[in-house]
Motif scaffolding. Structure first.
Motif, short mmCIF file in Angstrom:
data_model
loop_
_atom_site.label_atom_id
_atom_site.label_comp_id
_atom_site.label_asym_id
_atom_site.label_seq_id
_atom_site.Cartn_x
_atom_site.Cartn_y
_atom_site.Cartn_z
N UNK A 120 0.66 -1.30 -0.02
CA UNK A 120 -0.13 0.10 -0.07
C UNK A 120 1.08 1.21 0.11
N UNK A 121 0.43 2.30 -0.81
CA UNK A 121 1.27 3.49 -1.03
C UNK A 121 1.45 4.12 0.42
N UNK A 122 0.35 4.51 1.15
CA UNK A 122 0.56 5.05 2.49
C UNK A 122 -0.74 4.89 2.95
N UNK A 123 -1.18 5.75 4.16
CA UNK A 123 -2.18 5.39 5.10
C UNK A 123 -2.39 6.92 5.47
N UNK A 124 -3.66 7.26 6.11
CA UNK A 124 -4.41 8.30 6.78
C UNK A 124 -4.90 7.77 8.11
N UNK A 144 -7.61 16.52 6.07
CA UNK A 144 -8.21 16.77 4.47
C UNK A 144 -6.90 17.11 3.91
N UNK A 145 -5.96 18.13 4.44
CA UNK A 145 -4.75 18.38 3.57
C UNK A 145 -3.90 17.28 3.50
N UNK A 146 -3.71 16.39 4.57
CA UNK A 146 -2.76 15.61 4.50
C UNK A 146 -3.25 14.51 3.31
N UNK A 147 -4.75 14.11 3.51
CA UNK A 147 -5.13 13.20 2.46
C UNK A 147 -5.04 13.72 0.93
N UNK A 192 -1.50 13.14 -0.20
CA UNK A 192 -1.00 11.87 -0.39
C UNK A 192 -1.61 11.13 -1.61
N UNK A 193 -2.73 11.84 -1.74
CA UNK A 193 -3.43 11.25 -3.00
C UNK A 193 -2.65 11.97 -4.51
N UNK A 194 -2.15 13.05 -4.39
CA UNK A 194 -1.56 13.85 -5.14
C UNK A 194 -0.30 12.96 -5.44
N UNK A 195 0.53 12.61 -4.53
CA UNK A 195 1.92 12.03 -4.31
C UNK A 195 1.55 10.60 -5.06
N UNK A 196 0.61 10.00 -4.32
CA UNK A 196 0.46 8.43 -4.96
C UNK A 196 -0.05 8.60 -6.64
#
Length: 343
Positions: free
Chosen positions: A99-103, A116-119, A122-126
């Motif tokens: 898995x790429x990461x988690x929140x 929200x900002x963290x998610x 991470x979506x954009x980095x993923x």
């Protein structure tokens, strides 16, 4: 071009909050959703999203059941995890499966607004990392019973510190599984994870490492043939007598606690030239300020190469600051560590 996002979440309320969260994002489009394992597998297969947010616990199974079906697809998955023991265990297992990461879900459903900002980050980095080769899950990567190695209660004169974040858990498992049982140093791992998750992660590493690895405890000494994982919710500090101080008072550093920089600023003056730091895959620049301090005391700083990284943020930051001694691939890291420990 918009990022095509698929949401897997059993709670209708949380799905609604997530969809509203993304409505104002011009570069993200929710193309599908599911609340069960079966529907998630069918939907992801037919819609081929760029990124999937995946609930850890589902009515007919777990997010791991979904992830396993797409382990070779190149689609990045971001786990949305509760802080329960079960949630932490499944999340760490998912990270080990690629898995790429988690929140973390903090006080859901309304607490999701706070991440929200963290998610979004991470979506954009993923999306940028989509299709990038990561450690493939295999039988050898999964937990197994290892020979018990007697811990030598001798304070370490050398230390190896691994500073890591996004994409690193399966890589760290691979590294520690390839280290020698005669490890004449102390291993310190700072992986960006919150409270509860680091204990499960340490237990996971302990199943594959030839010497014991545990979550750091207050007052614990740094012994040879032993490793520790920085405890979530605390900055890991090292005292002059090589014992651990868990700092829960200092604020999160760029949103991180534990933060690698905070550990390195106390490790460096204690171990000086007998300290090796490995900066691995991860977003941001954690480790760069600490690397400067490590270098000032004569320590060594190695960084993971871009080809091995899921996200080249942290290693790239150290390289741009010209604070690295060597660039190493993932496959080279275990040997690089053992060469330092043996010399």
């Amino acid at each position: 071009m918009k990022i095509k996002l698929f949401i897997v979440e059993d709670s209708l309320v949380i799905r609604s909050i997530l969809k509203r969260m993304f409505q104002d994002e011009s570069d993200i489009e929710v193309i599908g959703e599911a609340s069960k394992v079966k529907d998630a597998i069918e939907g992801i297969s037919s819609l081929n999203p760029d990124v999937v947010t995946l609930d850890v616990i589902l009515p007919d199974g777990s997010g791991l059941d979904v992830l396993k079906k797409f382990s070779n697809s190149g689609i990045p998955f971001i786990m949305l995890s509760s802080s329960t023991t079960e949630g932490a265990q499944v999340t760490v297992d998912a990270l080990n499966y690629g898995a790429f990461d988690y929140v973390p879900k903090i006080n859901p459903p309304l607490g999701l607004i706070n991440v929200r900002e963290e998610l979004l980050k991470k979506i954009k980095a993923a999306y940028l990392a989509k299709g990038k080769i990561r450690v493939k899950p295999c039988l050898e990567c999964l937990p197994f019973k290892k020979p018990v190695v007697k811990v030598e209660k001798r304070i370490a004169n050398k230390a190896v510190a691994i500073i890591a974040s996004t994409g690193a858990p399966p890589q760290i498992r691979k590294i520690v599984s390839e280290l020698d049982s005669n490890f004449d140093a102390s291993l310190i791992i700072v992986q960006h994870m919150p409270i509860g998750f680091t204990k499960v992660f340490a237990e996971s590493l302990n199943t594959v490492c030839p010497f014991p690895i545990s979550e750091a405890e207050e007052g614990q000494s740094l012994f040879v043939n032993a490793g520790i994982v920085a405890k979530g919710g605390f900055h890991l500090r090292i005292k002059s007598d090589k014992s651990i101080y868990l700092d829960g008072k200092t604020e999160a550093y760029f949103g991180l606690r534990p933060a690698g920089d905070m550990t390195l600023e106390t490790l460096a003056p204690v171990f000086r030239e007998k300290l090796l730091v490995i900066i691995m895959t991860g977003m941001g620049s954690d480790g760069t300020n600490g690397a400067k301090i490590v270098k000032s005391f004569g320590g060594k700083v190695y960084v993971e190469d871009e080809a091995s990284c899921v996200v080249f943020g942290m290693p790239g930051s150290v390289i741009r600051a010209n604070l690295h001694d060597k660039v190493v691939s993932l496959s080279e890291i275990p040997n690089a560590i053992m060469e330092f420990v043996g010399n």
